[in-house]
Design a protein around this motif. Structure first.
Motif, PDB file in Angstrom:
ATOM      1  N   LYS A   9       0.663  -1.277   0.063  1.00 17.43           N
ATOM      2  CA  LYS A   9      -0.064   0.020  -0.079  1.00 17.43           C
ATOM      3  C   LYS A   9       0.874   1.180  -0.041  1.00 17.43           C
ATOM      4  O   LYS A   9       0.513   2.268  -0.446  1.00 17.43           O
ATOM      5  N   ILE A  10       2.272   1.383   0.501  1.00 17.19           N
ATOM      6  CA  ILE A  10       2.971   2.344   0.837  1.00 17.19           C
ATOM      7  C   ILE A  10       3.640   2.644  -0.897  1.00 17.19           C
ATOM      8  O   ILE A  10       3.639   3.555  -1.327  1.00 17.19           O
ATOM      9  N   ILE A  11       3.701   1.370  -1.223  1.00 20.99           N
ATOM     10  CA  ILE A  11       4.407   1.296  -2.581  1.00 20.99           C
ATOM     11  C   ILE A  11       3.486   1.867  -3.826  1.00 20.99           C
ATOM     12  O   ILE A  11       3.954   2.465  -4.824  1.00 20.99           O
ATOM     13  N   ASP A  31      11.783   3.916   8.806  1.00 15.36           N
ATOM     14  CA  ASP A  31      10.933   3.189   9.860  1.00 15.36           C
ATOM     15  C   ASP A  31      10.181   4.271  10.540  1.00 15.36           C
ATOM     16  O   ASP A  31      10.709   5.031  11.125  1.00 15.36           O
ATOM     17  N   ILE A  32       8.668   3.563  10.683  1.00 15.29           N
ATOM     18  CA  ILE A  32       7.993   4.941  11.499  1.00 15.29           C
ATOM     19  C   ILE A  32       8.227   4.547  12.861  1.00 15.29           C
ATOM     20  O   ILE A  32       7.755   5.562  13.626  1.00 15.29           O
ATOM     21  N   ALA A  33       9.028   3.665  13.499  1.00 11.19           N
ATOM     22  CA  ALA A  33       9.209   3.599  14.960  1.00 11.19           C
ATOM     23  C   ALA A  33      10.852   3.069  15.099  1.00 11.19           C
ATOM     24  O   ALA A  33      11.022   2.061  15.225  1.00 11.19           O
ATOM     25  N   PRO A  34      11.772   4.173  14.591  1.00  6.10           N
ATOM     26  CA  PRO A  34      13.177   3.779  14.661  1.00  6.10           C
ATOM     27  C   PRO A  34      13.793   3.154  15.919  1.00  6.10           C
ATOM     28  O   PRO A  34      13.436   3.779  16.838  1.00  6.10           O
ATOM     29  N   LYS A  35      14.541   2.179  15.588  1.00  6.89           N
ATOM     30  CA  LYS A  35      15.216   1.408  16.615  1.00  6.89           C
ATOM     31  C   LYS A  35      16.893   1.906  16.563  1.00  6.89           C
ATOM     32  O   LYS A  35      17.550   1.177  17.672  1.00  6.89           O
ATOM     33  N   ALA A  36      16.987   2.774  15.892  1.00 12.67           N
ATOM     34  CA  ALA A  36      18.529   3.312  15.914  1.00 12.67           C
ATOM     35  C   ALA A  36      18.428   4.790  15.254  1.00 12.67           C
ATOM     36  O   ALA A  36      17.306   5.059  14.655  1.00 12.67           O
ATOM     37  N   LEU A  40      16.153   2.383   8.494  1.00 10.10           N
ATOM     38  CA  LEU A  40      15.350   2.388   7.049  1.00 10.10           C
ATOM     39  C   LEU A  40      14.924   1.087   6.627  1.00 10.10           C
ATOM     40  O   LEU A  40      15.588   0.129   7.200  1.00 10.10           O
ATOM     41  N   LEU A  41      14.074   0.939   5.714  1.00 10.83           N
ATOM     42  CA  LEU A  41      13.542  -0.393   5.244  1.00 10.83           C
ATOM     43  C   LEU A  41      13.587  -0.336   3.715  1.00 10.83           C
ATOM     44  O   LEU A  41      13.198   0.550   3.018  1.00 10.83           O
ATOM     45  N   VAL A  42      14.262  -1.563   3.296  1.00  6.73           N
ATOM     46  CA  VAL A  42      14.397  -1.848   1.673  1.00  6.73           C
ATOM     47  C   VAL A  42      13.531  -2.777   1.578  1.00  6.73           C
ATOM     48  O   VAL A  42      13.284  -3.818   2.086  1.00  6.73           O
ATOM     49  N   VAL A  86      16.967  -8.839   8.437  1.00 13.81           N
ATOM     50  CA  VAL A  86      15.769  -9.449   7.896  1.00 13.81           C
ATOM     51  C   VAL A  86      14.964 -10.614   9.242  1.00 13.81           C
ATOM     52  O   VAL A  86      15.686 -11.320   9.403  1.00 13.81           O
ATOM     53  N   ASN A  87      14.274  -9.988   9.504  1.00 11.34           N
ATOM     54  CA  ASN A  87      13.346 -11.104  10.362  1.00 11.34           C
ATOM     55  C   ASN A  87      12.569 -11.895   9.531  1.00 11.34           C
ATOM     56  O   ASN A  87      11.806 -11.583   8.794  1.00 11.34           O
ATOM     57  N   ASN A  88      12.255 -13.091  10.023  1.00  7.05           N
ATOM     58  CA  ASN A  88      11.650 -14.149   9.223  1.00  7.05           C
ATOM     59  C   ASN A  88      10.783 -14.889  10.035  1.00  7.05           C
ATOM     60  O   ASN A  88      11.339 -15.517  11.112  1.00  7.05           O
ATOM     61  N   ALA A  92      10.455 -14.548  15.036  1.00  4.51           N
ATOM     62  CA  ALA A  92      11.803 -13.691  15.009  1.00  4.51           C
ATOM     63  C   ALA A  92      11.492 -12.318  15.212  1.00  4.51           C
ATOM     64  O   ALA A  92      12.329 -11.349  14.822  1.00  4.51           O
ATOM     65  N   GLY A  93      10.144 -11.937  15.487  1.00  8.04           N
ATOM     66  CA  GLY A  93      10.028 -10.526  15.348  1.00  8.04           C
ATOM     67  C   GLY A  93       9.390  -9.972  14.046  1.00  8.04           C
ATOM     68  O   GLY A  93       8.963  -8.701  14.102  1.00  8.04           O
ATOM     69  N   GLN A  94       8.976 -10.670  13.014  1.00  2.77           N
ATOM     70  CA  GLN A  94       8.580 -10.240  11.834  1.00  2.77           C
ATOM     71  C   GLN A  94       7.059  -9.871  12.262  1.00  2.77           C
ATOM     72  O   GLN A  94       6.385 -10.686  12.566  1.00  2.77           O
ATOM     73  N   THR A  95       6.866  -8.522  11.713  1.00  6.39           N
ATOM     74  CA  THR A  95       5.368  -8.180  12.106  1.00  6.39           C
ATOM     75  C   THR A  95       4.564  -7.685  10.782  1.00  6.39           C
ATOM     76  O   THR A  95       3.488  -7.712  10.445  1.00  6.39           O
ATOM     77  N   VAL A  96       5.476  -7.256   9.602  1.00  2.92           N
ATOM     78  CA  VAL A  96       4.748  -7.061   8.266  1.00  2.92           C
ATOM     79  C   VAL A  96       5.365  -8.296   7.212  1.00  2.92           C
ATOM     80  O   VAL A  96       6.428  -8.503   7.152  1.00  2.92           O
ATOM     81  N   PHE A  97       4.214  -8.973   6.982  1.00  2.00           N
ATOM     82  CA  PHE A  97       4.750 -10.143   6.019  1.00  2.00           C
ATOM     83  C   PHE A  97       5.019  -9.802   4.529  1.00  2.00           C
ATOM     84  O   PHE A  97       4.112 -10.054   3.683  1.00  2.00           O
ATOM     85  N   LEU A  99       8.546  -9.217   2.469  1.00  2.00           N
ATOM     86  CA  LEU A  99      10.119  -9.075   2.748  1.00  2.00           C
ATOM     87  C   LEU A  99      10.537  -7.656   3.026  1.00  2.00           C
ATOM     88  O   LEU A  99      10.283  -6.734   1.879  1.00  2.00           O
ATOM     89  N   HIS A 100      11.335  -7.264   3.946  1.00  2.00           N
ATOM     90  CA  HIS A 100      12.092  -6.087   3.923  1.00  2.00           C
ATOM     91  C   HIS A 100      13.430  -6.140   4.714  1.00  2.00           C
ATOM     92  O   HIS A 100      13.496  -7.137   5.591  1.00  2.00           O
ATOM     93  N   ILE A 101      14.176  -5.348   4.320  1.00  2.00           N
ATOM     94  CA  ILE A 101      15.592  -5.615   5.068  1.00  2.00           C
ATOM     95  C   ILE A 101      15.817  -4.192   5.714  1.00  2.00           C
ATOM     96  O   ILE A 101      15.643  -3.114   5.440  1.00  2.00           O
ATOM     97  N   HIS A 102      16.012  -4.311   7.188  1.00  2.00           N
ATOM     98  CA  HIS A 102      16.277  -3.333   8.017  1.00  2.00           C
ATOM     99  C   HIS A 102      17.777  -2.760   7.916  1.00  2.00           C
ATOM    100  O   HIS A 102      18.576  -3.500   7.681  1.00  2.00           O
ATOM    101  N   ILE A 103      17.811  -1.528   7.714  1.00  3.18           N
ATOM    102  CA  ILE A 103      19.314  -0.822   7.789  1.00  3.18           C
ATOM    103  C   ILE A 103      19.059  -0.074   9.019  1.00  3.18           C
ATOM    104  O   ILE A 103      18.496   0.763   9.297  1.00  3.18           O
TER     105      ILE A 103
HETATM  106  P1  AMP Z   1       9.435  -6.296  11.028  1.00  2.00           P
HETATM  107  O1  AMP Z   1       9.165  -6.400  12.467  1.00  2.00           O
HETATM  108  O2  AMP Z   1      10.913  -7.066  10.576  1.00  2.00           O
HETATM  109  O3  AMP Z   1       8.323  -6.940  10.172  1.00  2.00           O
HETATM  110  O4  AMP Z   1       9.822  -4.903  10.730  1.00  2.00           O
HETATM  111  C1  AMP Z   1       8.464  -3.950  10.363  1.00  2.00           C
HETATM  112  C2  AMP Z   1       8.863  -2.690  10.638  1.00  2.00           C
HETATM  113  O5  AMP Z   1       8.048  -1.991   9.679  1.00  2.00           O
HETATM  114  C3  AMP Z   1       8.967  -2.132  12.053  1.00  2.00           C
HETATM  115  O6  AMP Z   1      10.346  -1.736  12.227  1.00  2.00           O
HETATM  116  C4  AMP Z   1       8.016  -1.081  11.866  1.00  2.00           C
HETATM  117  O7  AMP Z   1       8.220  -0.189  13.040  1.00  2.00           O
HETATM  118  C5  AMP Z   1       7.803  -0.569  10.613  1.00  2.00           C
HETATM  119  N1  AMP Z   1       6.522  -0.036  10.233  1.00  2.00           N
HETATM  120  C6  AMP Z   1       5.355  -0.247  10.590  1.00  2.00           C
HETATM  121  N2  AMP Z   1       4.471   0.363   9.682  1.00  2.00           N
HETATM  122  C7  AMP Z   1       5.166   1.493   9.121  1.00  2.00           C
HETATM  123  C8  AMP Z   1       4.895   2.317   8.384  1.00  2.00           C
HETATM  124  N3  AMP Z   1       3.530   2.710   8.147  1.00  2.00           N
HETATM  125  N4  AMP Z   1       5.753   3.368   7.748  1.00  2.00           N
HETATM  126  C9  AMP Z   1       7.198   2.747   8.125  1.00  2.00           C
HETATM  127  N5  AMP Z   1       7.714   1.742   8.817  1.00  2.00           N
HETATM  128  C10 AMP Z   1       6.503   1.146   9.339  1.00  2.00           C
END
Ligand code: AMP
Length: 116
Positions: A9-11, A31-36, A40-42, A86-88, A92-97, A99-103
């Motif tokens: 949906k973002i794309i 990333d909307i909730a930066p942990k560093a 960034l997310l690719v 990459v969380n799988n 492992a903490g993946q919340t968005v299914f 694929l994405h690479i965290h930087i």
């Molecule tokens: P993961 O937990 O590996 O699936 O990472 C999902 C990441 O997406 C998390 O770090 C979230 O903070 C991030 N995220 C969720 N919703 C959004 C959004 N609308 N825009 C940018 N990042 C998001």
């Protein structure tokens, strides 16, 4: 047809995001909730739910994502110190299914930032 995801949906422009890079195959967003300090997310335009779901046909795309991650890190000014994750799977903490690479990187980011 593959089900839409938050990232597709973002794309597609349906949900706003801070896009820092895009090309034919992927985008990178903040990333909307930066942990560093820099987080960034690719994200590939193609929906692959988890890295384990990638297939032989995705080989070039996966390489492209790694190269894009390097470019994006460089563009963000963190070329000398960053981490790719990459969380799988939910375990492992993946919340968005999709694929994405965290930087992760930036001033003050260190090995201890992630606890391992
Ligand atoms: P993961 O937990 O590996 O699936 O990472 C999902 C990441 O997406 C998390 O770090 C979230 O903070 C991030 N995220 C969720 N919703 C959004 C959004 N609308 N825009 C940018 N990042 C998001």
């Amino acid at each position: 047809m593959t089900e839409e995801t938050l990232f597709s949906k973002i794309i597609n422009g349906e949900i706003p995001a801070d896009i820092v890079y895009e090309d034919e195959y992927c985008i990178a967003i903040k990333d909307i909730a930066p942990k560093a300090p820099v987080h960034l997310l690719v994200i590939p335009r193609k929906i692959i739910p988890r890295i384990i779901d990638a297939e032989a046909d995705d080989q070039a795309l996966l390489g492209h994502l790694m190269l894009a991650a390097g470019k994006v890190a460089e563009q963000a000014g963190i070329a000398d110190a960053f981490r790719l994750i990459v969380n799988n799977g939910a375990g492992a903490g993946q919340t968005v299914f999709h694929l994405h690479i965290h930087i992760l990187g930036g001033k003050g980011f260190s090995e201890s930032s992630l606890g391992f």
